[in-house]
Each structure stands twice: as C-alpha cells, then as structure tokens.
Scaffold this active site. Sequence first.
Site, PDB file in Angstrom:
ATOM      1  N   PHE A  13      32.538  -8.011 -22.625  1.00 48.18           N
ATOM      2  CA  PHE A  13      31.617  -6.915 -22.327  1.00 48.18           C
ATOM      3  C   PHE A  13      30.213  -7.491 -22.191  1.00 48.18           C
ATOM      4  CE2 PHE A  13      31.660  -2.097 -22.868  1.00 48.18           C
ATOM      5  CZ  PHE A  13      32.900  -1.913 -22.279  1.00 48.18           C
TER       6      PHE A  13
ATOM      7  N   GLN B  73      19.102   4.722 -23.015  1.00 49.01           N
ATOM      8  CA  GLN B  73      19.914   3.821 -22.185  1.00 49.01           C
ATOM      9  C   GLN B  73      20.470   4.530 -20.949  1.00 49.01           C
ATOM     10  OE1 GLN B  73      23.988   2.112 -23.469  1.00 49.01           O
ATOM     11  NE2 GLN B  73      22.602   0.356 -23.439  1.00 49.01           N
TER      12      GLN B  73
ATOM     13  N   HIS C 241      23.189   3.972 -18.313  1.00 41.87           N
ATOM     14  CA  HIS C 241      24.357   3.124 -18.055  1.00 41.87           C
ATOM     15  C   HIS C 241      24.358   2.802 -16.572  1.00 41.87           C
ATOM     16  CE1 HIS C 241      28.505   1.780 -17.875  1.00 41.87           C
ATOM     17  NE2 HIS C 241      28.610   1.886 -19.184  1.00 41.87           N
TER      18      HIS C 241
ATOM     19  N   LEU D 230      30.988   8.888 -16.474  1.00 40.65           N
ATOM     20  CA  LEU D 230      30.959   7.453 -16.721  1.00 40.65           C
ATOM     21  C   LEU D 230      32.074   6.674 -16.030  1.00 40.65           C
ATOM     22  CD1 LEU D 230      29.250   5.462 -18.458  1.00 40.65           C
ATOM     23  CD2 LEU D 230      31.212   5.389 -19.994  1.00 40.65           C
TER      24      LEU D 230
ATOM     25  N   GLU E 253      32.258   0.290 -18.574  1.00 38.94           N
ATOM     26  CA  GLU E 253      31.886  -1.118 -18.398  1.00 38.94           C
ATOM     27  C   GLU E 253      33.123  -2.009 -18.436  1.00 38.94           C
ATOM     28  OE1 GLU E 253      28.422  -2.236 -20.638  1.00 38.94           O
ATOM     29  OE2 GLU E 253      29.103  -4.299 -20.804  1.00 38.94           O
TER      30      GLU E 253
ATOM     31  N   ARG F  52      23.047  -3.915 -20.086  1.00 43.74           N
ATOM     32  CA  ARG F  52      23.027  -2.683 -19.295  1.00 43.74           C
ATOM     33  C   ARG F  52      21.668  -2.397 -18.668  1.00 43.74           C
ATOM     34  NH1 ARG F  52      26.866   1.233 -23.049  1.00 43.74           N
ATOM     35  NH2 ARG F  52      28.764   0.179 -22.405  1.00 43.74           N
TER      36      ARG F  52
ATOM     37  N   HIS G 228      22.870   7.782 -20.656  1.00 44.38           N
ATOM     38  CA  HIS G 228      24.085   7.532 -21.413  1.00 44.38           C
ATOM     39  C   HIS G 228      23.930   7.567 -22.924  1.00 44.38           C
ATOM     40  CE1 HIS G 228      28.087   5.965 -22.036  1.00 44.38           C
ATOM     41  NE2 HIS G 228      27.651   4.881 -22.646  1.00 44.38           N
TER      42      HIS G 228
ATOM     43  N   ARG H  11      21.146  -1.050 -26.433  1.00 44.79           N
ATOM     44  CA  ARG H  11      22.419  -1.220 -27.130  1.00 44.79           C
ATOM     45  C   ARG H  11      23.409  -1.997 -26.270  1.00 44.79           C
ATOM     46  NH1 ARG H  11      27.510   1.499 -27.190  1.00 44.79           N
ATOM     47  NH2 ARG H  11      26.806   3.018 -25.647  1.00 44.79           N
TER      48      ARG H  11
HETATM   49  P1  FAD Z   1      29.453  12.289 -31.411  1.00 46.46           P
HETATM   50  O1  FAD Z   1      30.792  11.682 -31.266  1.00 46.46           O
HETATM   51  O2  FAD Z   1      28.623  12.493 -30.212  1.00 46.46           O
HETATM   52  O3  FAD Z   1      29.669  13.640 -32.211  1.00 46.46           O
HETATM   53  C1  FAD Z   1      28.628  14.543 -32.431  1.00 46.46           C
HETATM   54  C2  FAD Z   1      29.150  15.713 -33.233  1.00 46.46           C
HETATM   55  O4  FAD Z   1      28.048  16.525 -33.628  1.00 46.46           O
HETATM   56  C3  FAD Z   1      30.098  16.639 -32.476  1.00 46.46           C
HETATM   57  O5  FAD Z   1      31.124  17.016 -33.341  1.00 46.46           O
HETATM   58  C4  FAD Z   1      29.220  17.854 -32.146  1.00 46.46           C
HETATM   59  O6  FAD Z   1      29.936  19.055 -32.015  1.00 46.46           O
HETATM   60  C5  FAD Z   1      28.345  17.886 -33.365  1.00 46.46           C
HETATM   61  N1  FAD Z   1      27.071  18.617 -33.205  1.00 46.46           N
HETATM   62  C6  FAD Z   1      26.043  18.344 -32.377  1.00 46.46           C
HETATM   63  N2  FAD Z   1      25.048  19.223 -32.571  1.00 46.46           N
HETATM   64  C7  FAD Z   1      25.450  20.060 -33.557  1.00 46.46           C
HETATM   65  C8  FAD Z   1      24.863  21.187 -34.210  1.00 46.46           C
HETATM   66  N3  FAD Z   1      23.649  21.635 -33.899  1.00 46.46           N
HETATM   67  N4  FAD Z   1      25.580  21.822 -35.173  1.00 46.46           N
HETATM   68  C9  FAD Z   1      26.820  21.402 -35.506  1.00 46.46           C
HETATM   69  N5  FAD Z   1      27.415  20.337 -34.930  1.00 46.46           N
HETATM   70  C10 FAD Z   1      26.728  19.682 -33.975  1.00 46.46           C
HETATM   71  N6  FAD Z   1      30.425   3.400 -27.237  1.00 46.46           N
HETATM   72  C11 FAD Z   1      31.119   2.264 -27.548  1.00 46.46           C
HETATM   73  O7  FAD Z   1      30.815   1.590 -28.511  1.00 46.46           O
HETATM   74  N7  FAD Z   1      32.193   1.888 -26.777  1.00 46.46           N
HETATM   75  C12 FAD Z   1      32.593   2.592 -25.715  1.00 46.46           C
HETATM   76  O8  FAD Z   1      33.574   2.235 -25.079  1.00 46.46           O
HETATM   77  C13 FAD Z   1      31.875   3.781 -25.357  1.00 46.46           C
HETATM   78  N8  FAD Z   1      32.234   4.531 -24.276  1.00 46.46           N
HETATM   79  C14 FAD Z   1      31.583   5.709 -24.024  1.00 46.46           C
HETATM   80  C15 FAD Z   1      32.002   6.516 -22.959  1.00 46.46           C
HETATM   81  C16 FAD Z   1      31.369   7.726 -22.694  1.00 46.46           C
HETATM   82  C17 FAD Z   1      31.834   8.571 -21.560  1.00 46.46           C
HETATM   83  C18 FAD Z   1      30.284   8.132 -23.502  1.00 46.46           C
HETATM   84  C19 FAD Z   1      29.576   9.422 -23.234  1.00 46.46           C
HETATM   85  C20 FAD Z   1      29.857   7.336 -24.541  1.00 46.46           C
HETATM   86  C21 FAD Z   1      30.492   6.113 -24.813  1.00 46.46           C
HETATM   87  N9  FAD Z   1      30.082   5.304 -25.879  1.00 46.46           N
HETATM   88  C22 FAD Z   1      30.785   4.153 -26.168  1.00 46.46           C
HETATM   89  C23 FAD Z   1      29.052   5.764 -26.806  1.00 46.46           C
HETATM   90  C24 FAD Z   1      29.714   6.413 -28.018  1.00 46.46           C
HETATM   91  O9  FAD Z   1      30.891   7.074 -27.624  1.00 46.46           O
HETATM   92  C25 FAD Z   1      28.807   7.418 -28.689  1.00 46.46           C
HETATM   93  O10 FAD Z   1      27.557   6.855 -28.893  1.00 46.46           O
HETATM   94  C26 FAD Z   1      29.383   7.801 -30.039  1.00 46.46           C
HETATM   95  O11 FAD Z   1      30.690   8.285 -29.868  1.00 46.46           O
HETATM   96  C27 FAD Z   1      28.550   8.810 -30.785  1.00 46.46           C
HETATM   97  O12 FAD Z   1      29.258   9.159 -31.945  1.00 46.46           O
HETATM   98  P2  FAD Z   1      28.633  10.080 -33.078  1.00 46.46           P
HETATM   99  O13 FAD Z   1      29.624  10.167 -34.160  1.00 46.46           O
HETATM  100  O14 FAD Z   1      27.267   9.592 -33.393  1.00 46.46           O
HETATM  101  O15 FAD Z   1      28.464  11.469 -32.366  1.00 46.46           O
END
Ligand code: FAD
Length: 574
Positions: free
Chosen positions: A121, A234, A236, A250, A253, A284, A349, A384
């Site tokens: 990556f 970021q 992407h 998306l 990558e 990125r 992203h 990142r």
């Molecule tokens: P999230 O998984 O975003 O979860 C947020 C949670 O908060 C959800 O449950 C939501 O409902 C809740 N929430 C939000 N606001 C409120 C509120 N006001 N009240 C109650 N609940 C709320 N990263 C990598 O390392 N490798 C990858 O391969 C990768 N691929 C990706 C592909 C895509 C399409 C995307 C979009 C991102 C990718 N990323 C990747 C980045 C990574 O997925 C995210 O940064 C990460 O999953 C964020 O996780 P989190 O637990 O911080 O929040």
Amino acid sequence: TAAYETHEHDVLIIGAGGAGLRAAIEALSQGVSVGVVCKSLLGKAHTVMAEGGIAAAMANVDASDNWRAHFRDTMRGGKFLNNWRMAQLHAQEAPERVRELEQWGALFDRTENGEILQRAFGGHTFKRLCHVGDRTGLEMIRTLQDRGVHQGIDVYMECTITRLLKDGDRIAGAFGYWREQGRFVVFKAKSVVICTGGIGKAWKITSNSWEYTGDGMALAYDAGADLMDMEFVQFHPTGMVWPPGVQGILVTEAVRGEGGVLRNKDGERFMERYDPKKLELSTRDVVARSIYTEVREGRGTEHGGAFLDISHKPAEYVKRKLPSMYHQFMELADVDITKGPMEVGPTCHYMMGGIRVDAESAQSSIPGLFAAGESAAGLHGANRLGGNSLSDLLVFGRRAGLAAAEYAKRSMAPAIDSSQIGDAERQMLLPFERSGGESPYAIHDDLQGVMQSFVGIFRNEEDLRRALSEIDKLKERASRVHVEGSRLFNPGWHLARDLQSMLTIAEAVTRSAVARRESRGAHSRIDYLALDDAWGKVHNIVVKRADTMTLVETPVLEMPDELNQLLAEEGGAK
Ligand code: FAD
C-alpha cells in the site's frame, strides 16, 4: 431528568464503528456496564466500507518488517506532525490487535503457509496490509459485533446524540433523540467515549456516507474540548467519476496495491513525473495532487479524471483480489475492469484532525471524555497512510475503552442539572417553531459547494477567506432553518441538526487552513508551496472561548532522542 427516558451506564460509547466496538469490548471486560449508541443500524458504520486492509508489521510476507519501520513510515507519511507517542504505540500494538481479531474469528486471506497475507500500500515500505479481498472492514465489523454485542453491551440504534452533558468540568452523559420516533432520550454516564468517525459530507464529492457529518468533533468542541490539526483533510486519489450519480464512491487503493497503473488521456504513466520512485504507491496526498494537476492541465479523461488500469492482470486474479471493485464497476458504470481501465479522480475521504487526546489513555481535554478512531487527532499528523485507520481503531479503541472503564470505576455518579437537558431539547425543537425559514437541504448543498470549491486539494488565502465569509452566511441562514412535518422519522429535521455540526467543523477546518501558511501533507497552499520548518513545530488547536471559535498554536510534542535517531538511521529524511 424524570420527564425523559433515561438510561444509565458506567461507560457510554457514541459510535458503533471499529473504534466504538473495540472500546466497548475492552470496557466490558473491565466489569463495568457499557452502552453503545449509534445513528444508523448496527453494522452500518463507515468501518464496514473499508476495503484495502489493516496495517500491522506482522512480517508475514516481508520478513524485514518491524514496528520501527511502520513507525517511520507513519511519521514520514504524516510529515512529522504526528503525535510520536501515538505513532509508536500504534506500530507496536497493531500486530497483537490483528492476531486478537483473528482469534475472535476474523478470516483473513492467507499466505501459502497459512499465515495472514499482507499486501503493498502507498507509503508502506513493506507488504503490510492484512486483508480479506477488498472487504476487510466487513470482516472486522462482523467479528467485533460477534464478540461484543452478545456479551452484554447494550446497544441503542438509530439514536442521534445532539449534546454532551456535564457536571461542572467533568462529563456526565449525553442527550439525543430516536430517529424513528423523534422522542428525546438522556444517557447518564461516568465516562463517555466519542467514536463518531469523520466529516466527509461537508464536501460535494466524497467517499463518505450520510452519517459522516462531524458530529462527535462538534459535540466535543461545544462541550469545551480542544480540536487539533483540523486543516488536514485527506482527499483520496481515486474515487469514481462517472456516471455522475456515483461520483466520489471509493476505488480502493488495493487496486494500485495489486499492480494497477495510472495513465492520462495520452496514455502516459504520469506518476513517473511526480514520484518516479514510488509511482502509484506514493502517499495519497501526492497521488491526489498529481491526478488533479493532470486534469487541470488538460490531460484528463473525458469525464475529468485519470485512467486506472488493472486489466493486465489475469481476470481470475482481479476478481479474487478485488471482488467489490469488479462488481462496483460492472453494476454502477457498466465497465469490466478485467478488460479495460476505470476512470478515477480525487474524493474527500478522511479527517486527520479531530479531538485532541492523550496518547496513552485517549482522554480529551475534558475529564471523563475520551475519543478514538477517525474522530480523534494525532496519530496521522498531516496525512494518513492507507490501512493505518483500521489499525488505529483497534489500538486506540482498546486503549480508550480501558481508560474510560478505569475512570468510571474511580468516579462517583455525576449529577446532571435539568436546565442543560431543557436547553438541548429547546434547540432541537426550534426548527419546527419558525415559519417560512430556510431549507436545510439548500444550506447543505451550498456548504458542500463552498467546501468543494474553496477548501479542497489546493488552497490559497483568497479562497479560504471567501469560504469563511460564505460559512458565516450559511450559519446565519442555518439559524433560521425551518422544517415541516412532525418529529416522526423526519429526514429534514435530522439534517437540520447535522448541519450545525458540519458548519462548526467546516469553520474549524477553514480557520486552521488559513492559519497554516505552508504546504504539508494533505494541506497544500498554492500561495505557500514549501514545507516550513517553523510550522513543523506547531499544531493549530481550535477551542471555544466565550462562545467564539478561537485558534491557539501549541508546540508539537518533542520526540525522545532514540526515536529521532531511529528516523535518521534508517534514512527518515525530514
Ligand atoms: P465509523 O466506522 O465511521 O463509525 C462511526 C459511528 O458513529 C457510526 O456507528 C455512526 O452511526 C455513529 N455516529 C456518528 N454520529 C453520531 C451521533 N451524532 N450520534 C450517535 N452515533 C453517531 N481505512 C483503512 O485503514 N483501510 C481501508 O481499507 C479503508 N478503506 C476505506 C474505504 C471507504 C469506502 C471509506 C469511506 C473509508 C475507508 N477507510 C479505510 C477509513 C476507515 O474505514 C475509517 O476511517 C474508519 O472506519 C472510521 O472508523 P470509526 O470507528 O472511527 O468510525
């Protein structure tokens, strides 16, 4: 609080993505009661969309990999603005967190001798991303849910938190509403962990889904917590560009990790000009700027992107390693990626900035309030590396859950005065009481336009100042927002609330971007093109003082000599 539906927990976790679930599992294992609230259905978080993999120096494919190399890559990718201690803990602990996930039932792709397979990556010196085809996030969420939810975590789904509640200086719980019924609900808690993810929905072209409106960052800011590094957003390099309805979705990558090549409309492999050494696997920020520049200078594709081609690999291989991409392009764009190129362009992203936290405990500047995952700042600095988010969720989700449980164990139950709750309720009801005001949809559209045009990949003072004045006008319009109908599932009302968060965070991003007069990582100023050593020594902190958004510069934490040496020894050019 008698008038409100009330739930009480030792630890309340807001967000059920990877960070929230990992925090919940850890807190529960400490013997405290744990509640998890999420805005959508359980399992719908951003984490489930993650495709490429989890970065961890397991050395299964490249035997020379180790935490030092991962640490160095992360610091270099972040242009040394990272919190060094977070980068160190992350690199050291990620392999153990991945092995633990495997013990809990995650089925990774395998090497021939049965170890977890790792792929290349951008910015990672070694093959480091543990993956499940291009559906890694799905496997991660499935595993964490299985592990956590059936062991006694209380889950509150389709519930949006709109305010944090305090008892003096410390945290006391949260206020929110059920999206379906519109009824209000109060959560009392000794400690709260914010794991609400990012802010992509403030931009027009984004890989993020409707949930990512910066709520957690705005909730923390409103409660008085520090936000940090907000200028670092970021983009992407590869989102879909055609047809218009799917713009921004998306293109992982992993396509480049598996050998995908970028070309402009003349068939030139243009990364040879921008980063001849790392080519498509440059970081990125570099690849996104390169594609953007090709398009701007007239060498883009018909729909304003670049070509990304993996069709030189055997069709079976592409379908096995990139099944989601194969289906995504087949179904949404009528393109067979085993036969020809995809059209791709940059998409908003990930948020490197967020709530400022302590490296060891993930505690914010408010006692009892913790944050982890994308809503927290520090680990990634100015940019990142791919794969470093999923590992971040596991490492710091666990640390936050542990520290929040410990905090809860040594604290008394907080008191919540009812005026805070009454105020939170009044705020929520205002949009119904006005007549003939502004539509939340129109304001959201305009905000996305402003952020896309003026706070994008390339920035300059004039655009950023224009964005600030536009955001001011949007804030004024938002203060007159009006929604029709009742509180029963009312998307306009939900958006009216989400807009408040987006506007706060958009302003924090823009103010920080104006202040940082240099280019570093994801923050590119065309009026200040160079990296500036003086700016390498400070973070921009955004904090609410007397109801006004205030920017404060804070020194970057000093790195111990042995780590400085490690970066120097192994060629970590500054
Ligand atoms: P999230 O998984 O975003 O979860 C947020 C949670 O908060 C959800 O449950 C939501 O409902 C809740 N929430 C939000 N606001 C409120 C509120 N006001 N009240 C109650 N609940 C709320 N990263 C990598 O390392 N490798 C990858 O391969 C990768 N691929 C990706 C592909 C895509 C399409 C995307 C979009 C991102 C990718 N990323 C990747 C980045 C990574 O997925 C995210 O940064 C990460 O999953 C964020 O996780 P989190 O637990 O911080 O929040």
